[in-house]
Design a protein around this motif. Structure first.
Motif, PDB file in Angstrom:
ATOM      1  N   GLU A 244       0.830  -1.206   0.000  1.00 60.22           N
ATOM      2  CA  GLU A 244       0.000   0.000   0.000  1.00 60.22           C
ATOM      3  C   GLU A 244       0.864   1.256   0.000  1.00 60.22           C
ATOM      4  N   ASP A 251       1.210   6.527  -6.967  1.00 60.01           N
ATOM      5  CA  ASP A 251      -0.132   6.967  -7.361  1.00 60.01           C
ATOM      6  C   ASP A 251      -0.801   5.903  -8.233  1.00 60.01           C
ATOM      7  N   SER A 252      -0.719   4.655  -7.769  1.00 62.39           N
ATOM      8  CA  SER A 252      -1.293   3.532  -8.494  1.00 62.39           C
ATOM      9  C   SER A 252      -2.376   2.872  -7.648  1.00 62.39           C
ATOM     10  N   LYS A 253      -3.416   2.358  -8.303  1.00 61.98           N
ATOM     11  CA  LYS A 253      -4.512   1.720  -7.582  1.00 61.98           C
ATOM     12  C   LYS A 253      -4.550   0.213  -7.770  1.00 61.98           C
ATOM     13  N   ASP A 254      -3.777  -0.302  -8.709  1.00 67.08           N
ATOM     14  CA  ASP A 254      -3.830  -1.729  -9.016  1.00 67.08           C
ATOM     15  C   ASP A 254      -2.613  -2.464  -8.475  1.00 67.08           C
ATOM     16  N   CYS A 275      -7.036  -3.120  -1.688  1.00 64.32           N
ATOM     17  CA  CYS A 275      -7.198  -2.495  -3.008  1.00 64.32           C
ATOM     18  C   CYS A 275      -8.588  -1.916  -3.173  1.00 64.32           C
ATOM     19  N   ARG A 278      -9.091   1.352  -1.539  1.00 57.79           N
ATOM     20  CA  ARG A 278      -8.417   2.435  -2.250  1.00 57.79           C
ATOM     21  C   ARG A 278      -9.008   2.669  -3.630  1.00 57.79           C
ATOM     22  N   GLY A 280      -9.172   0.436  -6.033  1.00 59.73           N
ATOM     23  CA  GLY A 280      -8.358  -0.226  -7.037  1.00 59.73           C
ATOM     24  C   GLY A 280      -8.735  -1.677  -7.228  1.00 59.73           C
TER      25      GLY A 280
END
Length: 343
Positions: A244, A251-254, A275, A278, A280
């Motif tokens: 996390e 700045d990634s959600k996956d 995920c 967030r 994602g």
């Protein structure tokens, strides 16, 4: 997807060998990511015992040629259809790695096919991406010999976190040996099946110490099920937290989970919850592709070969620790790089 026929362009096909640890696998894959065959065989030792390099190599020598025949027959291809032969150069255990390197050298000369050396770590990532369709995720790579959080940032893959003593998979293996859990089909699988409900307040930054601490705990009113549950909750929570942090930094959600430990349902459940919170997605696979296999080597090597890379016969060696990697951006443009540590 059916093969091309007639005047259509011939599919590029690779034969890949995976044998860096206790699994020997041979896979046949096309450049568009279609897995035509992917047989493998696992060296399983008695409960309480690990696998040693010499005995593991002997196992691989015994099974590698039958696996080649099986892979070709299942894929319905002949040596003439193969464009290149790929193998794991490293990282891994020296003796098992040597088996694949020698077999590939022989087949290359017999079949007049080019060789492509493949990095074990990159192959896990590329296999996960092609199977799940993940484009640009934060990658949690968890296996017997490696535990790293990796992301593609500023033109290269970078390691954002890794264990400093042993890998999570190694920790699970040591833990299982102390409890004499079965190694069939794997120690981690049997740890996941033998779960109680008590959460023990045992934490250690050093995974090696955590694995051996069960010697004292198992005689202190703690059942094996309690210990298995505690181990997974503690280790997987650490992995989720550091992943996390990397997501926030990039700045990634996956998230994409790869490596043998990545098929653990408890880990996937915890990561999927994080995920989702967030906004994602979690990309993960089952043991067909998370655990070491020949298809992941074939596919990654074929990507390299398609961009002009190959390995001269005299350079088709192996190394137990390989830091120089060949990887690809989302557009499959070839990038040579060395892993950089970000603190």
């Amino acid at each position: 997807m059916e093969g091309t026929q007639g005047s259509e362009k011939k599919r590029m096909i690779a034969l890949g060998f995976k044998g860096s640890a206790n699994k020997i696998g041979v896979g046949v894959v096309t450049l568009d990511g279609i897995i035509l065959s992917n047989p493998r065989h696992t060296y399983i030792t008695p409960p309480g015992q690990g696998f040693l390099p010499r005995e593991t190599a002997q196992h691989h020598l015994h099974h590698v040629l039958p696996l080649v025949r099986s892979a070709l027959e299942t894929a319905n291809v002949t040596p003439d259809d193969i464009d290149c032969i790929c193998y794991t150069k490293g990282p891994g255990m020296g003796a098992p790695l040597q088996v694949s390197a020698v077999v590939v050298r022989v087949l290359s000369q017999l079949w007049k096919k080019p060789i492509v050396a493949v990095n074990h770590c990159v192959a896990h990532i590329e296999m996960g991406r092609v199977v799940t369709g993940a484009v640009d995720p934060v990658v949690l790579y968890v296996s017997g010999g490696n535990t790293q959080v990796i992301a593609y940032s500023e033109g290269r893959y970078r390691i954002f976190g890794e264990t400093i003593d042993i890998a999570v998979g190694n920790c699970l293996d040591r833990f299982a040996r102390v409890l004499t859990l079965s190694n069939d089909p794997s120690p981690g699988y049997n740890i996941e099946q033998d779960l109680g409900f008590s959460v023990l307040m045992v934490q250690s930054v050093q995974l090696a110490l955590y694995a051996t601490a069960v010697e004292k705990l198992k005689n202190n009113k703690c059942t094996p099920a309690d210990l298995c549950y505690s181990l997974q909750v503690t280790l997987f929570a650490m992995l989720v937290e550091i992943t996390e942090r990397a997501m926030a930094h990039c700045d990634s959600k996956d998230v994409l989970i790869v490596g043998g430990v990545g098929c653990k349902e408890r880990l996937q459940e915890m990561m999927r919850t994080m995920c989702s919170e967030r906004g994602g997605r979690l990309f993960a696979t089952d043991d067909r592709y998370c655990i070491d296999n020949g298809a992941m080597i074939a596919y990654t090597g074929l990507l390299e070969f398609a961009y002009g890379a190959s390995t001269p016969l005299e350079d088709s060696t192996f190394t137990q620790g390989e830091k120089h990697l060949i990887c690809y951006s989302s557009g499959l443009s070839l990038i040579a790089f060395k892993l950089k540590f970000i603190h």
